[in-house]
Design an enzyme around this catalytic site. Sequence first.
Site, PDB file in Angstrom:
ATOM      1  N   PRO A 123      -1.343   7.215  10.695  1.00 29.82           N
ATOM      2  CA  PRO A 123      -0.145   6.362  10.773  1.00 29.82           C
ATOM      3  C   PRO A 123       0.020   5.738  12.158  1.00 29.82           C
ATOM      4  O   PRO A 123       0.766   4.779  12.321  1.00 29.82           O
ATOM      5  CB  PRO A 123       1.011   7.314  10.443  1.00 29.82           C
ATOM      6  CG  PRO A 123       0.454   8.693  10.562  1.00 29.82           C
ATOM      7  CD  PRO A 123      -1.030   8.603  10.398  1.00 29.82           C
ATOM      8  N   ARG A 192     -14.334  -3.536  -3.558  1.00 32.62           N
ATOM      9  CA  ARG A 192     -14.174  -4.619  -4.531  1.00 32.62           C
ATOM     10  C   ARG A 192     -14.637  -5.965  -3.979  1.00 32.62           C
ATOM     11  O   ARG A 192     -14.859  -6.903  -4.731  1.00 32.62           O
ATOM     12  CB  ARG A 192     -12.725  -4.715  -5.039  1.00 32.62           C
ATOM     13  CG  ARG A 192     -11.732  -5.159  -4.011  1.00 32.62           C
ATOM     14  CD  ARG A 192     -10.317  -5.116  -4.574  1.00 32.62           C
ATOM     15  NE  ARG A 192     -10.035  -6.236  -5.466  1.00 32.62           N
ATOM     16  CZ  ARG A 192      -9.690  -7.453  -5.056  1.00 32.62           C
ATOM     17  NH1 ARG A 192      -9.598  -7.727  -3.775  1.00 32.62           N
ATOM     18  NH2 ARG A 192      -9.442  -8.408  -5.927  1.00 32.62           N
ATOM     19  N   ASP A 207      -6.945 -14.128  -4.604  1.00 33.49           N
ATOM     20  CA  ASP A 207      -6.092 -12.972  -4.332  1.00 33.49           C
ATOM     21  C   ASP A 207      -4.896 -13.315  -3.462  1.00 33.49           C
ATOM     22  O   ASP A 207      -4.986 -14.185  -2.613  1.00 33.49           O
ATOM     23  CB  ASP A 207      -6.854 -11.906  -3.521  1.00 33.49           C
ATOM     24  CG  ASP A 207      -7.844 -11.144  -4.353  1.00 33.49           C
ATOM     25  OD1 ASP A 207      -7.726 -11.164  -5.580  1.00 33.49           O
ATOM     26  OD2 ASP A 207      -8.722 -10.513  -3.743  1.00 33.49           O
TER      27      ASP A 207
HETATM   28 CL1  6GU Z   1      -3.874   5.834   7.330  1.00 34.05          CL
HETATM   29  N1  6GU Z   1      -2.735   8.225   7.328  1.00 34.05           N
HETATM   30  C1  6GU Z   1      -1.668   9.025   7.239  1.00 34.05           C
HETATM   31  N2  6GU Z   1      -1.836  10.316   7.368  1.00 34.05           N
HETATM   32  N3  6GU Z   1      -0.452   8.568   7.041  1.00 34.05           N
HETATM   33  C2  6GU Z   1      -0.325   7.253   6.926  1.00 34.05           C
HETATM   34  C3  6GU Z   1      -1.378   6.380   7.010  1.00 34.05           C
HETATM   35  C4  6GU Z   1      -2.582   6.903   7.220  1.00 34.05           C
HETATM   36  N4  6GU Z   1      -0.931   5.114   6.862  1.00 34.05           N
HETATM   37  C5  6GU Z   1       0.358   5.230   6.692  1.00 34.05           C
HETATM   38  N5  6GU Z   1       0.744   6.515   6.730  1.00 34.05           N
END
Ligand code: 6GU
Length: 283
Positions: A123, A192, A207
Amino acid sequence: MRLDVITIFPEYLDPLRHALLGKAIEQGRLEVGVHDLRAWATDAHKSVDSAPAGGGPGMVMKPQVWGPALDDVARGTAPGSDLVSALPHLDRARHDELEGVAAHEYTEREEERDLPLLIVPTPAGKPFSQEDARAWSHEEHVVFACGRYEGIDQRVLVDAQQRYRVREVSIGDYVLIGGEVAALVIAEAIVRLIPGVLGNRRSHEEDSFSDGLLEGPCYTKPRQWRGLDVPEILSSGNHAKVDRWRREQSLLRTLEVRPELLESAELDNQDLAFLAEQGWPRA
Ligand code: 6GU
């Protein structure tokens, strides 16, 4: 493309074998390996984490486990690697030698060519985008490092950056328990786009996000359903008018739900005139 995932929950990655990605594996366009991080744990308890330096809650994943795991998986010498496809890693065809796959220019330095792209879902990463998916769909080898707990000891990433191209990416502004689901999301977005995986090439040129706009609504038969009609223009047979109508629906939807995308979308004079009628840009 070869795609490897290192995780403490290998079964979480089972969907990689299904549906669209499973088809890519059958076609020989994709090989997938899922690796249990615990295979590289050295103590009796197979522990992969320990208390954070400096104190605080949660656990941090250990560098002594991640370091060798990444090295083995990057080199294709991982023990206990759960090979989803039977193609051996080392004498595999380069992706641009596969039938129906267009060759592309390699811009990386010669000696870096065979080094994998290392994707670390977190995140705290840069937002993952369609542009990333498009670029990464040309990679020969992608490795996902899925962290759990509070994260992976930062020295693992600093060390990896000296050899691999490392990308820390987030899939949105919310927190997941670990990187596994994010790895699935990113893998699907990339795979994809591998030439030949999606039957209809036009379908990803159209898309959402390909032109910086969201897609408008779509319809099929029957012409009337539960009292609701397919928009009349779609039955007109006038392709130019249909295209223009779809473009306007796309502009309307973007204006309604993601107006900030209009700032960087490619808009022609006709688009700008249409948006002006809708009151965009505001004042
Ligand atoms: Cl890539 N990993 C985690 N653990 N939480 C997330 C994320 C990734 N993207 C948003 N929240």
